[in-house]
Design an enzyme around this catalytic site. Structure first.
Site, PDB file in Angstrom:
ATOM      1  CG  ASP A   1      21.671 -16.310  41.575  1.00 62.45           C
ATOM      2  OD1 ASP A   1      20.988 -15.617  40.777  1.00 62.45           O
ATOM      3  OD2 ASP A   1      22.284 -15.829  42.543  1.00 62.45           O
TER       4      ASP A   1
ATOM      5  CG  ASP B   1      31.163  -4.023  32.120  1.00 66.20           C
ATOM      6  OD1 ASP B   1      31.638  -5.167  32.078  1.00 66.20           O
ATOM      7  OD2 ASP B   1      30.006  -3.770  32.532  1.00 66.20           O
TER       8      ASP B   1
ATOM      9  CE1 TYR C   1      29.098 -11.785  32.531  1.00 68.70           C
ATOM     10  CE2 TYR C   1      28.143  -9.696  31.844  1.00 68.70           C
ATOM     11  CZ  TYR C   1      28.938 -10.419  32.705  1.00 68.70           C
ATOM     12  OH  TYR C   1      29.591  -9.787  33.728  1.00 68.70           O
TER      13      TYR C   1
ATOM     14  CG  ASP D   1      28.847  -6.116  30.088  1.00 71.29           C
ATOM     15  OD1 ASP D   1      29.551  -5.158  29.689  1.00 71.29           O
ATOM     16  OD2 ASP D   1      28.794  -6.446  31.299  1.00 71.29           O
TER      17      ASP D   1
ATOM     18  CG  HIS E   1      26.743  -3.991  34.231  1.00 70.17           C
ATOM     19  ND1 HIS E   1      27.260  -5.059  33.524  1.00 70.17           N
ATOM     20  CD2 HIS E   1      25.406  -4.220  34.365  1.00 70.17           C
ATOM     21  CE1 HIS E   1      26.275  -5.918  33.250  1.00 70.17           C
ATOM     22  NE2 HIS E   1      25.144  -5.428  33.748  1.00 70.17           N
TER      23      HIS E   1
ATOM     24  CG  HIS F   1      30.057  -4.336  39.363  1.00 72.38           C
ATOM     25  ND1 HIS F   1      29.518  -3.128  38.986  1.00 72.38           N
ATOM     26  CD2 HIS F   1      29.872  -5.181  38.312  1.00 72.38           C
ATOM     27  CE1 HIS F   1      29.008  -3.240  37.748  1.00 72.38           C
ATOM     28  NE2 HIS F   1      29.219  -4.470  37.321  1.00 72.38           N
TER      29      HIS F   1
END
Ligand code: Q9C
Ligand code: ZN
Length: 671
Positions: A22, A174, A307, A267, A176, A137
Site C-alpha cells: 500500500d 504536523d 516521514y 512532516d 496534516h 486524525h
C-alpha cells in the site's frame, strides 16, 4: 518548582508494521521511532532526560474520546489473520492494522498519559513522548491517516478530568490537518485547537472544507478552533514564525492556557515527502521555546507524523534540546514571509477577529483575495523534483546544515555587574564580575559623554566592569550578562558604542522607558534601536531608530504580549541580530514580569548573546532577569494576560504600517 524534561520511549511500539502492499501507508515505518531515539542518544540528550516507562491505556481512558464500538473493533484485530486485517483496514482511510496494533496503540496513548501525569504532578517541567501509532486524525468512531487512538485529544480530556484543568492549548504543527482533534473539541471552549496544514485550496489530503480558515468552532466552542491552511508547498522558517507571531501566539496568550499539548508532527519539516515544506530543524527549537512561555512552562510534545527519517530525527532532537533549556541556534534563511502565507494569515485573523480582543482591529479587514484555484502550483518545484528527493544528497545537505547551526556554548552562561553596596541573590553558576577596565580606558570609551556624569566613583567602577563583561560577550566567553548601574542610560550608551566598535555585525537595542541619551545612527545597517516609552519624542522615528508608545493599563493583568508579537519580536527576527542590549530607564511603562518575558523570548536570537542594563535601584527586576538568563528551570510565571484597549492597538498599528515596508516580518496581511 518543577524542573527537568521527561522522555517517553519504548521499542515495543515498533512491533507493528504494514503487512501488504500500500503505497500510501508505506511511509509510516517502525524505524521512525528507533532512528529518532538513536539520534537523541548520539547527541547525549537521552541521559539528560527523565525516562518514563510507557503503560497500557485503559478502556476507560480510550473511551474518553472513542466509542466502545470502535474500541471493540480495534480489540478484535489482535486475533485476525493477514487477510482479515487488510479487509478491516479498508473500512477506514489510510489505516493499516497489524496483530500488535491494539497493543501499540494502548502503549502510545498510555505513554502520552504518563507524560501528562509527570508534567501536571510537577515531577518534571515538560517532556516529549516518542510514540506510534500517531493520533490526531482518529475520530470517535474511526481510525484515519495512520492513527488509531487520538492520543493528544484523550490527553486533553484526561487532564480536564483528572486535574480539573479549564484551559488547554493544543498546537498541531504536523503538516496534516488533525481533523480528528477538531471534531472532538469543535464545541468545547476549554480546548483551544490550532493547526496549520498543507491544503492547496482543498486539493491536498484529507480534502476537507472544514480544514479551511473559516472553520472557527461551533456553539460554545466558536472561536476556539484555529485553522491556518498552507495553499502552497515550500513554506519556510519565516512563514512558520510569522504565523506564530501574528496568529497563534497572540491568541494563545489571550487564552492563557494551563497546559500546552503539542501534536508534534515533523512532516512539516524540510525533506518530508508528504509535506514538501522547507522548515529546517532549528525552526522547531524556536517554535518550542516560544510555547514554553505559556502555562508556566507546562508543555507535552507528542509525536505525530514525520516521514523523512533524517529530518524527523534532527527535528525531534531540536525539540528535546530546547525543552531541556539549551541555548537556541539562530534561525536560518531569508526572513520574509511569502505572499501565500500572508494571505492565509490575513484570512484567519479576519475570521477570528470577532472572537479575540487582540484581533479587534482586524474586524473591518476584509479577507484576502482567495483565488481558490491551483494557478499557483505551477511555480513550485516540479513534483518529480520533490517526490524523488535523493536521500544521499538530502542527507549531506542536512549534515552540513546541522554543522552550520551548531555552535559551542560559551564556558559561562551568565555574568553580573553590580555596583558597590548593591546586593542581588544570584542563582548558582552566575559569575559576579570583579575585574575592571582601567580608569583611562573607561574615560576613553565614554568620551562622548559629559564629564560630570563620570565624576561619580561608583559610575566609573560599574562602567569599568561592564566593559570587561562586554568584551567577554563579544569574545563569546559568556553567553549573556546583566549590569546594574547608577545611571543605566549612560551605561547602555557606553555599551552600544563599545559593541558598535567591535566586529559585531548587527546590534539590536531595546530601550524601555525614558532614555537620557539619544543614540547616533551613523552605523547604518549595524544598529537597530527600538524605544518603548509612555510618550513619543517628536519626529524621531526612522527605520533604524523606532519609537513606539506603550502604556500598561492594568495592575491585575498585562497586555504586553500584544506589542511583543506584533512589533518587538518580528523586528528582532527580521533583523537577525548577533548582539542584543536591553535597557530600562526611568518612567518605564512595562512591568517586571513582562520584561522577564521579553528577555526570555529574546534569548532565541543572537545565539543568546544579550546584556540587560538596568538601574541599581531595581534589584527586584535584576533578580528576575538574572534568573531567566541563567536558565534556571521553571520560573515562567508570566501571566495572566488580557488584550489591550482598542485605542492602544490602533495607535500602534498606524506606526507599524509605516515601518513594515522595510521590516517584512511585521506584515500580517497580503494586501
Ligand atoms: N499524498 C500523519 O501524518 N496520506 N498522518 C495522504 C497524500 C495519508 C498522515 C496522501 C497521510 C496520513 C499522522
Ligand atoms: Zn502528518
Amino acid at each position: 518548582m518543577a524542573s527537568g524534561t521527561a522522555l517517553v520511549y519504548d521499542e515495543e511500539m515498533m512491533s507493528y508494521k504494514l503487512l501488504w502492499d500500500d503505497q500510501e501507508c508505506s511511509i509510516e515505518v517502525p524505524e521512525r521511532l528507533s532512528s529518532s531515539y538513536k539520534r537523541l542518544q548520539d547527541y547525549d540528550l537521552v541521559k539528560r532526560c527523565t525516562q518514563l516507562p510507557v503503560r497500557e491505556a485503559t478502556d476507560e481512558e480510550i473511551t474518553l474520546v472513542h466509542s466502545s464500538d470502535y474500541l471493540e473493533v480495534v480489540k478484535s484485530t489482535q486475533t485476525m489473520n493477514e487477510k482479515e486485517l487488510e479487509e478491516i483496514s479498508r473500512k477506514y482511510t489510510a489505516v493499516f492494522f497489524h496483530q500488535n496494533s491494539f497493543r501499540c496503540a494502548k502503549l502510545s496513548l498510555g505513554g502520552t498519559l504518563q507524560l501528562v501525569d509527570a508534567v501536571l504532578s510537577g515531577e518534571v517541567q515538560n517532556g516529549m513522548a516518542l510514540v506510534r501509532p500517531p493520533g490526531h486524525h482518529s475520530q470517535r468512531d474511526q481510525g484515519n491517516g495512520f492513527c488509531v487512538f487520538n492520543n493528544v485529544a484523550i490527553a486533553a480530556e484526561y487532564a480536564k478530568k483528572k486535574y480539573k484543568l479549564e484551559r488547554i492549548l493544543i498546537v498541531d504543527w504536523d503538516v496534516h490537518h488533525g481533523q480528528g482533534i477538531q471534531y472532538i473539541f469543535e464545541e468545547d471552549p476549554s480546548v483551544l485547537y490550532f493547526s496549520w496544514h498543507r491544503y492547496e485550496h482543498k486539493t491536498f489530503w484529507p480534502y476537507l472544507s472544514e480544514s479551511d480558515y473559516n472553520a472557527v468552532g461551533r456553539g460554545k466552542g466558536t472561536g476556539f478552533n484555529i485553522n491556518l491552511p498552507w495553499n502552497k508547498v515550500g513554506m519556510s522558517n519565516a512563514d512558520y514564525i510569522a504565523v506564530f507571531f501574528h496568529v497563534l501566539l497572540p491568541l494563545a496568550f489571550e487564552f492563557n492556557p494551563e497546559l500546552v499539548l503539542v501534536s508534534a508532527g515533523y512532516d512539516s519539516a524540510i525533506g518530508d515527502p508528504e509535506g514538501r515544506m522547507c522548515a529546517t530543524p532549528e525552526c522547531f527549537s524556536h517554535l518550542t521555546s516560544m510555547l514554553m512561555n505559556l502555562a508556566d512552562g507546562k508543555l507535552c510534545a507528542v509525536l505525530e507524523g514525520g516521514y523523512n527519517l533524517r529530518s524527523l530525527a534532527e527535528s525531534v532532537c531540536m525539540t528535546v534540546r530546547t525543552l531541556l533549556g539549551d541555548p537556541l541556534p539562530k534561525l536560518t534563511g531569508e526572513m520574509t514571509p511569502c505572499h501565500s502565507a500572508l494571505e492565509s494569515i490575513q484570512n484567519v485573523r479576519a475570521a477570528h477577529s470577532p472572537y479575540w480582543k487582540c484581533l479587534l482591529c482586524d474586524g473591518n479587514l476584509r479577507s484576502a483575495h482567495d483565488p481558490g484555484s491551483k494557478e499557483n502550483l505551477d511555480s513550485q518545484l516540479s513534483s518529480d523534483q520533490q517526490q524523488n528527493i535523493d536521500t544521499a544528497v538530502f542527507d549531506s545537505f542536512l549534515d552540513s546544515h546541522m554543522k552550520e547551526i551548531t555552535f559551542a556554548a560559551p564556558p559561562l552562561r551568565t555574568c553580573a555587574v553590580l555596583p558597590e553596596g548593591c546586593s542581588l541573590a544570584l542563582p548558582d553558576g552566575v559569575l559576579l564580575e570583579e575585574e575592571t577596565a582601567t580608569r583611562e580606558h573607561v574615560i576613553a570609551s565614554s568620551s562622548l559623554f559629559p564629564y560630570e556624569l563620570l565624576e561619580k566613583e561608583s559610575m566609573l567602577a560599574t562602567l569599568g566592569k561592564t566593559l570587561v563583561v562586554l568584551n567577554k560577550l563579544i569574545a563569546y566567553q559568556t553567553m549573556n550578562a546583566i549590569a546594574l548601574s547608577p545611571d543605566s542610560s549612560v551605561c547602555a550608551a557606553v555599551a552600544i558604542q563599545h559593541v558598535l566598535a567591535s566586529e559585531v555585525k548587527r546590534l539590536y537595542c531595546i530601550n524601555i522607558g525614558d532614555i537620557g541619551m539619544k543614540h547616533e545612527s551613523q552605523n547604518d545597517g549595524k544598529f537597530l534601536c527600538l524605544n518603548i516609552c509612555g510618550a513619543y519624542p517628536t519626529g524621531m522615528s526612522n527605520n533604524r531608530q523606532i519609537y513606539v508608545k506603550w502604556t500598561e493599563c492594568s495592575d491585575e493583568y498585562s497586555s504586553f504580549f500584544y506589542i511583543l508579537f506584533c512589533c518587538i519580536l518580528p523586528l528582532a527576527y527580521n533583523y537577525q541580530p548577533d548582539f542584543i542590549i536591553i535597557t530600562t530607564g526611568c518612567n518605564r511603562t512595562i512591568g517586571d514580569k513582562d520584561i522577564a518575558l521579553l528577555v526570555s523570548l529574546l534569548q532565541g536570537l543572537a545565539n543568546g548573546r544579550i546584556i540587560a542594563v538596568i538601574p541599581e535601584t531595581e534589584p527586584k527586576l535584576g533578580e528576575m532577569l538574572v534568573k531567566c538568563m541563567s536558565g534556571s528551570p521553571g520560573e515562567k510565571h508570566f501571566g495572566p494576560h488580557r488584550a489591550p484597549p482598542l485605542e492602544i492597538i490602533q495607535d500602534l498599528n498606524e506606526k507599524l504600517l509605516v515601518i513594515q515596508k522595510e521590516w517584512k516580518m511585521l506584515q500580517c496581511s497580503a494586501s
